[in-house]
Design an enzyme around this catalytic site. Sequence first.
Site, PDB file in Angstrom:
ATOM      1  N   ASP A   1      65.004  17.864  91.416  1.00 45.88           N
ATOM      2  CA  ASP A   1      64.144  16.686  91.264  1.00 45.88           C
ATOM      3  C   ASP A   1      62.998  16.707  92.261  1.00 45.88           C
ATOM      4  O   ASP A   1      62.482  15.653  92.670  1.00 45.88           O
ATOM      5  CB  ASP A   1      64.953  15.389  91.408  1.00 45.88           C
TER       6      ASP A   1
ATOM      7  N   ASP B   1      59.132  17.745  88.914  1.00 45.47           N
ATOM      8  CA  ASP B   1      58.103  16.820  88.432  1.00 45.47           C
ATOM      9  C   ASP B   1      56.698  17.182  88.897  1.00 45.47           C
ATOM     10  O   ASP B   1      55.820  16.308  88.934  1.00 45.47           O
ATOM     11  CB  ASP B   1      58.439  15.396  88.901  1.00 45.47           C
TER      12      ASP B   1
ATOM     13  N   GLU C   1      61.355  14.293  79.511  1.00 41.09           N
ATOM     14  CA  GLU C   1      62.223  13.354  80.216  1.00 41.09           C
ATOM     15  C   GLU C   1      62.072  11.943  79.653  1.00 41.09           C
ATOM     16  O   GLU C   1      61.220  11.173  80.082  1.00 41.09           O
ATOM     17  CB  GLU C   1      61.905  13.346  81.720  1.00 41.09           C
TER      18      GLU C   1
ATOM     19  N   HIS D   1      64.976  20.651  86.936  1.00 43.90           N
ATOM     20  CA  HIS D   1      64.089  19.491  86.851  1.00 43.90           C
ATOM     21  C   HIS D   1      63.116  19.473  88.019  1.00 43.90           C
ATOM     22  O   HIS D   1      63.510  19.317  89.174  1.00 43.90           O
ATOM     23  CB  HIS D   1      64.908  18.199  86.853  1.00 43.90           C
TER      24      HIS D   1
ATOM     25  N   HIS E   1      69.536  16.665  86.136  1.00 46.05           N
ATOM     26  CA  HIS E   1      69.381  16.287  87.549  1.00 46.05           C
ATOM     27  C   HIS E   1      70.267  15.077  87.854  1.00 46.05           C
ATOM     28  O   HIS E   1      69.811  13.957  87.976  1.00 46.05           O
ATOM     29  CB  HIS E   1      67.915  16.027  87.911  1.00 46.05           C
TER      30      HIS E   1
ATOM     31  N   HIS F   1      65.350   7.419  79.654  1.00 47.69           N
ATOM     32  CA  HIS F   1      64.971   7.321  81.055  1.00 47.69           C
ATOM     33  C   HIS F   1      65.501   5.968  81.527  1.00 47.69           C
ATOM     34  O   HIS F   1      66.485   5.461  80.964  1.00 47.69           O
ATOM     35  CB  HIS F   1      63.457   7.479  81.250  1.00 47.69           C
TER      36      HIS F   1
ATOM     37  N   HIS G   1      70.373  10.133  83.266  1.00 45.10           N
ATOM     38  CA  HIS G   1      69.826   8.791  83.021  1.00 45.10           C
ATOM     39  C   HIS G   1      70.594   7.963  81.988  1.00 45.10           C
ATOM     40  O   HIS G   1      70.286   6.781  81.830  1.00 45.10           O
ATOM     41  CB  HIS G   1      68.352   8.839  82.595  1.00 45.10           C
TER      42      HIS G   1
END
Length: 481
Positions: free
Chosen positions: A375, A97, A200, A95, A306, A227, A285
């Site tokens: 992350d 971003d 995600e 993961h 993650h 999420h 999540h």
Amino acid sequence: MPASPSPSPMITGFLRPPQPRRTVEWLLTVRSSSFSSGSQPGQHRGTEQQGRQVPGDFTMWTGWWLWPLVTVCTADFFRDEAERIMRDTPVIDGHNDLPWKLLDMFNNRLQDERANLSTLAGTHTNIPKLRAGFVGGQFWSVYTPCDTQNKDTVRRTLEQIDVVQRMCQMYPDTFLCVTSSEGIQNAFREGKVASLIGVEGGHSIDSSLGVLRALYQLGMRYLTLTHSCNTPWCVTPHRRPLGYGADNWLVDTGDSDAYSQGLSPFGQRVVKELNRLGVMIDLAHVSVATMKDTLRLSRAPVIFSHSSAYSLCTSRRNVPDDVLQLVKERESLVMVNFYNNYVSCTNKATLFQVADHLDHIKKVAGAGAVGFGGDFDGVPRLPEGLEDVSKYPDLIAELLRRNWTEAEVRGALAGNLLRVFKAVEEVRDLTQAPEEEPIPWDELEGSCRTKYGYSGAPSLYHRQGLLLASLAPLLLCLQFL
């Protein structure tokens, strides 16, 4: 029990360095022999002449200067070993971003000279850092915030997929967009970063199985079911219950009661369709109830892209031990998150605490259940020693220092994810009829939605007709007044 990671090198495309130095072994031998049987350091033997240096004095003196040298050389040894292993088996991170950063900083204008990934500043990730960190595979997060739901979430999701694909087009010597486990290994052999798409948040499919299938065609290879917000099939405590949904992790904070107690009927159809397509299911999540429902329902192993260990940090974003037991039974994977608040439950953390999470998951779920999901570029705080993607060799060195075997390290780096991915691909069956039953109209939200296809759904025209019918007796009475 998860399959044991293969001890053989994952690839052969990276140059092998010379064999690690044996200096540390020699130093340890010298250090050990200097305190062998006989007099203790500094102890005088009766046969020695006064004023003459004796062996005990020498060994004490050499011990004092050798031990710090041993410590330094040992650190170098584990770092060298980490790099040797990672040249053969680079890390697959679950993961990252960076695509969201490119939207936030440049509105996805990759040709802006400031967005050059070879010189990009102010981020945890750029090409030199990826190379220094021996990152050989990356699931790029395709993320859209929760406030896009019922608005432009599908459009935003498509734009972020486009960013990942353009990264591969603009930097073909670095990135290779792939969609399979075989593609990852091909990228390894070419010395490139295998680039995959992880969407995600279930809100990105806008409660549509058709959108889900379209995202698969565009390269999505994992979907995070929720999420930190609701969808009509993944609800949180902050919305009214409608008898549907799959609770996300906010349910477990204790702020409110859960509504769905796991997957809804439509959520179950989503899981089945992900299995049919060969898309990995990501449980980062989600609530504990949704974790357990999915682990029991899915015909393929799942991942936590993650998340860390709840026993070490009691954030509800982490995975509790009873779920880790299910992870072990289902041969699934937990890719450890580096965010300070999920590592130490405070604003500060260290590389060593991340290694503690890896140790714990290995102890409870087995070495085959461990992976990395840093992350990076998605969190505001990272541990000391893991400030960006270039620091991965230091974390691997720490695992070796903790007596992880080479086979266990190779598994955590890449072998475990590849095993799960291959198992998902084996379950895939595109000849099977797809899931077609749409989500019920009364479970959807959004004032801008049209009703095409929902012939049974009450329309405005129908509601007007019902209103007139209900007023008919009153109008009849008025006629006779």
